[in-house]
Motif scaffolding. Sequence first.
Motif, short mmCIF file in Angstrom:
data_model
loop_
_atom_site.label_atom_id
_atom_site.label_comp_id
_atom_site.label_asym_id
_atom_site.label_seq_id
_atom_site.Cartn_x
_atom_site.Cartn_y
_atom_site.Cartn_z
N LEU A 177 10.80 7.46 7.33
CA LEU A 177 9.45 7.94 7.64
C LEU A 177 9.32 9.44 7.39
N GLU A 178 10.39 10.18 7.63
CA GLU A 178 10.37 11.64 7.41
C GLU A 178 10.16 11.99 5.94
N GLU A 179 10.44 11.05 5.05
CA GLU A 179 10.28 11.30 3.61
C GLU A 179 8.92 10.90 3.08
N VAL A 180 8.13 10.17 3.88
CA VAL A 180 6.80 9.74 3.45
C VAL A 180 5.87 10.95 3.51
N GLU A 181 5.21 11.26 2.41
CA GLU A 181 4.35 12.43 2.33
C GLU A 181 2.89 12.07 2.53
N VAL A 182 2.23 12.78 3.48
CA VAL A 182 0.80 12.60 3.68
C VAL A 182 0.10 13.03 2.39
N GLY A 183 -0.85 12.24 1.94
CA GLY A 183 -1.57 12.52 0.70
C GLY A 183 -0.98 11.82 -0.51
N ALA A 184 0.21 11.25 -0.36
CA ALA A 184 0.84 10.55 -1.49
C ALA A 184 0.03 9.30 -1.82
N VAL A 185 -0.02 8.97 -3.10
CA VAL A 185 -0.69 7.76 -3.56
C VAL A 185 0.39 6.71 -3.81
N VAL A 186 0.22 5.55 -3.17
CA VAL A 186 1.26 4.52 -3.22
C VAL A 186 0.68 3.16 -3.60
N THR A 187 1.56 2.27 -4.00
CA THR A 187 1.23 0.87 -4.28
C THR A 187 2.04 0.03 -3.32
N GLY A 188 1.46 -1.05 -2.81
CA GLY A 188 2.20 -1.88 -1.87
C GLY A 188 1.76 -3.33 -1.91
N VAL A 189 2.42 -4.13 -1.08
CA VAL A 189 2.18 -5.56 -1.00
C VAL A 189 1.75 -5.91 0.43
N VAL A 190 0.69 -6.69 0.56
CA VAL A 190 0.20 -7.11 1.87
C VAL A 190 1.23 -8.02 2.53
N THR A 191 1.64 -7.65 3.77
CA THR A 191 2.58 -8.48 4.51
C THR A 191 1.91 -9.23 5.65
N GLU A 192 0.78 -8.71 6.14
CA GLU A 192 0.09 -9.36 7.26
C GLU A 192 -1.35 -8.89 7.32
#
Length: 123
Positions: free
Chosen positions: A39-54
Amino acid sequence: RDAAPRGGPRSSGGGAGGRPRVAAGSGRTSWQHSDGMALEEVEVGAVVTGVVTELKGRMVFVDFGAVKDGRLVLPPDGMRSLRRGSELKDLVVKSVDLEAKQISLSRSGASDDDADNGEDGED
């Protein structure tokens, strides 16, 4: 700026058939991924792609490569086409709460009026 988390999103959501893992002996679903980005490496403002889990009400939980799924809150009409396993592109990391171990996501270009900070049901 595009963020490319190590390992990228998990296409299966962490468990068989795209279902999240169940914590051993607890009977509870685990939204954590020990092989994900801290979590400490996740940057606010970063643009990401992901997969719906729930999908829970207006909340969508998204595996985008971090140790914990991000939470995306959508208006009711934004939920219609989503299913577990759907890929979501151009998500923006709105906040990372290290104490609560929660990550809030938004759709690129969405205003804060499109989402709220309601209870998410995660531990």
